[in-house]
Design a protein around this motif. Structure first.
Motif, PDB file in Angstrom:
ATOM      1  N   UNK A  11      38.005 -61.666  17.444  1.00 49.26           N
ATOM      2  CA  UNK A  11      38.947 -60.772  16.792  1.00 49.26           C
ATOM      3  C   UNK A  11      38.257 -59.441  16.479  1.00 49.26           C
ATOM      4  N   UNK A  12      39.022 -58.484  16.042  1.00 48.08           N
ATOM      5  CA  UNK A  12      38.536 -57.110  15.932  1.00 48.08           C
ATOM      6  C   UNK A  12      37.341 -56.963  14.988  1.00 48.08           C
ATOM      7  N   UNK A  13      37.335 -57.673  13.881  1.00 47.32           N
ATOM      8  CA  UNK A  13      36.204 -57.546  12.952  1.00 47.32           C
ATOM      9  C   UNK A  13      34.922 -58.146  13.533  1.00 47.32           C
ATOM     10  N   UNK A  14      35.036 -59.247  14.264  1.00 54.45           N
ATOM     11  CA  UNK A  14      33.863 -59.801  14.947  1.00 54.45           C
ATOM     12  C   UNK A  14      33.331 -58.806  15.975  1.00 54.45           C
ATOM     13  N   UNK A  15      34.244 -58.215  16.722  1.00 54.28           N
ATOM     14  CA  UNK A  15      33.869 -57.242  17.743  1.00 54.28           C
ATOM     15  C   UNK A  15      33.152 -56.059  17.092  1.00 54.28           C
ATOM     16  N   UNK A  16      33.747 -55.534  16.055  1.00 56.70           N
ATOM     17  CA  UNK A  16      33.173 -54.398  15.334  1.00 56.70           C
ATOM     18  C   UNK A  16      31.799 -54.748  14.777  1.00 56.70           C
ATOM     19  N   UNK A  17      31.675 -55.890  14.165  1.00 54.13           N
ATOM     20  CA  UNK A  17      30.399 -56.335  13.612  1.00 54.13           C
ATOM     21  C   UNK A  17      29.338 -56.439  14.706  1.00 54.13           C
ATOM     22  N   UNK A  18      29.726 -56.964  15.861  1.00 55.28           N
ATOM     23  CA  UNK A  18      28.775 -57.085  16.974  1.00 55.28           C
ATOM     24  C   UNK A  18      28.289 -55.708  17.419  1.00 55.28           C
ATOM     25  N   UNK A  19      29.205 -54.768  17.617  1.00 50.09           N
ATOM     26  CA  UNK A  19      28.817 -53.428  18.063  1.00 50.09           C
ATOM     27  C   UNK A  19      27.930 -52.722  17.035  1.00 50.09           C
ATOM     28  N   UNK A  20      28.184 -52.954  15.769  1.00 53.88           N
ATOM     29  CA  UNK A  20      27.388 -52.305  14.727  1.00 53.88           C
ATOM     30  C   UNK A  20      26.070 -53.028  14.448  1.00 53.88           C
ATOM     31  N   UNK A  21      25.861 -54.172  15.090  1.00 53.73           N
ATOM     32  CA  UNK A  21      24.623 -54.928  14.870  1.00 53.73           C
ATOM     33  C   UNK A  21      23.431 -54.329  15.610  1.00 53.73           C
ATOM     34  N   UNK A  22      23.678 -53.414  16.534  1.00 52.27           N
ATOM     35  CA  UNK A  22      22.585 -52.795  17.280  1.00 52.27           C
ATOM     36  C   UNK A  22      21.903 -51.732  16.416  1.00 52.27           C
ATOM     37  N   UNK A  23      20.626 -51.570  16.621  1.00 52.26           N
ATOM     38  CA  UNK A  23      19.831 -50.623  15.835  1.00 52.26           C
ATOM     39  C   UNK A  23      20.435 -49.216  15.910  1.00 52.26           C
ATOM     40  N   UNK A  24      20.674 -48.634  14.745  1.00 57.04           N
ATOM     41  CA  UNK A  24      21.193 -47.267  14.601  1.00 57.04           C
ATOM     42  C   UNK A  24      22.591 -47.051  15.178  1.00 57.04           C
ATOM     43  N   UNK A  25      23.318 -48.120  15.425  1.00 60.29           N
ATOM     44  CA  UNK A  25      24.700 -47.970  15.883  1.00 60.29           C
ATOM     45  C   UNK A  25      25.577 -47.550  14.704  1.00 60.29           C
ATOM     46  N   UNK A  26      26.530 -46.704  14.985  1.00 64.32           N
ATOM     47  CA  UNK A  26      27.498 -46.301  13.974  1.00 64.32           C
ATOM     48  C   UNK A  26      28.849 -46.094  14.651  1.00 64.32           C
ATOM     49  N   UNK A  27      29.876 -45.932  13.850  1.00 62.91           N
ATOM     50  CA  UNK A  27      31.226 -45.827  14.385  1.00 62.91           C
ATOM     51  C   UNK A  27      31.908 -44.560  13.896  1.00 62.91           C
ATOM     52  N   UNK A  28      32.938 -44.185  14.606  1.00 63.56           N
ATOM     53  CA  UNK A  28      33.725 -43.027  14.203  1.00 63.56           C
ATOM     54  C   UNK A  28      35.039 -43.011  14.954  1.00 63.56           C
ATOM     55  N   UNK A  29      35.926 -42.152  14.475  1.00 62.79           N
ATOM     56  CA  UNK A  29      37.235 -41.989  15.110  1.00 62.79           C
ATOM     57  C   UNK A  29      37.404 -40.513  15.464  1.00 62.79           C
ATOM     58  N   UNK A  30      36.784 -40.087  16.555  1.00 62.16           N
ATOM     59  CA  UNK A  30      36.718 -38.659  16.872  1.00 62.16           C
ATOM     60  C   UNK A  30      37.990 -38.045  17.448  1.00 62.16           C
ATOM     61  N   UNK A  31      38.952 -38.856  17.795  1.00 69.50           N
ATOM     62  CA  UNK A  31      40.123 -38.336  18.504  1.00 69.50           C
ATOM     63  C   UNK A  31      41.356 -38.212  17.625  1.00 69.50           C
ATOM     64  N   UNK A  32      41.216 -38.274  16.315  1.00 70.10           N
ATOM     65  CA  UNK A  32      42.381 -38.252  15.432  1.00 70.10           C
ATOM     66  C   UNK A  32      43.156 -36.946  15.485  1.00 70.10           C
ATOM     67  N   UNK A  33      42.517 -35.878  15.876  1.00 75.53           N
ATOM     68  CA  UNK A  33      43.206 -34.588  15.956  1.00 75.53           C
ATOM     69  C   UNK A  33      43.947 -34.404  17.279  1.00 75.53           C
ATOM     70  N   UNK A  34      43.818 -35.370  18.177  1.00 75.62           N
ATOM     71  CA  UNK A  34      44.425 -35.248  19.494  1.00 75.62           C
ATOM     72  C   UNK A  34      45.776 -35.941  19.543  1.00 75.62           C
ATOM     73  N   UNK A  35      46.189 -36.332  20.721  1.00 79.19           N
ATOM     74  CA  UNK A  35      47.491 -36.957  20.936  1.00 79.19           C
ATOM     75  C   UNK A  35      47.641 -38.224  20.094  1.00 79.19           C
ATOM     76  N   UNK A  36      48.883 -38.577  19.797  1.00 81.79           N
ATOM     77  CA  UNK A  36      49.169 -39.756  18.977  1.00 81.79           C
ATOM     78  C   UNK A  36      48.506 -41.014  19.511  1.00 81.79           C
ATOM     79  N   UNK A  37      48.492 -41.192  20.838  1.00 82.18           N
ATOM     80  CA  UNK A  37      47.938 -42.428  21.398  1.00 82.18           C
ATOM     81  C   UNK A  37      46.412 -42.459  21.339  1.00 82.18           C
TER      82      UNK A  37
END
Length: 123
Positions: A2-28
């Motif tokens: 599920x999404x939280x497991x996926x997110x946790x896995x991606x953030x488990x790598x050294x110096x990994x971080x997340x962001x939502x850079x496309x919020x100013x763009x198209x709705x999709x």
């Protein structure tokens, strides 16, 4: 997975971080969550439509992956030479997906300048 497991896995790598850079763009594009290392993308998902992920891939492996797994295809809006999209709950086993995500992270690290790799303490 599920999404939280996926997110946790991606953030488990050294110096990994997340962001939502496309919020100013198209709705999709507003719900695209991107995982980074040293400011470079290695994975992305749509949090409103958690059906696939897009990951960086070694160009030499892309054709084989597409031939072997129907859930691996060209990405939307990224270079199909360096990126793939993988549908969840398809014929690609979860453990293989995790390996591909780790390799995506490692590809990004390997292409960073040596100085940045040293600052991250990653070889």
């Amino acid at each position: 997975m599920h999404i939280e497991e996926f997110r946790h896995y991606c953030l488990s790598f050294k110096d990994a971080h997340e962001g939502m850079p496309f919020q100013a763009f198209f709705n999709n594009s507003r719900s695209i969550l991107v995982f980074y290392v040293a400011g470079k993308m290695f994975c992305m998902i749509d949090i409103d439509n958690f059906k696939e992920c897009t990951i960086k891939c070694d160009p030499q492996n892309i054709v084989d992956l597409k031939e072997q797994y129907s859930s691996v295809r060209a990405p939307f809006n990224l270079s199909s030479k360096h990126w793939i999209s993988v549908s969840f709950n398809g014929d690609l086993p979860e453990e293989q997906l995790k390996i591909l995500i780790r390799r995506s992270y490692e590809l990004v690290i390997a292409n960073l300048p040596k100085k940045i790799r040293e600052q991250l303490k990653v070889k």
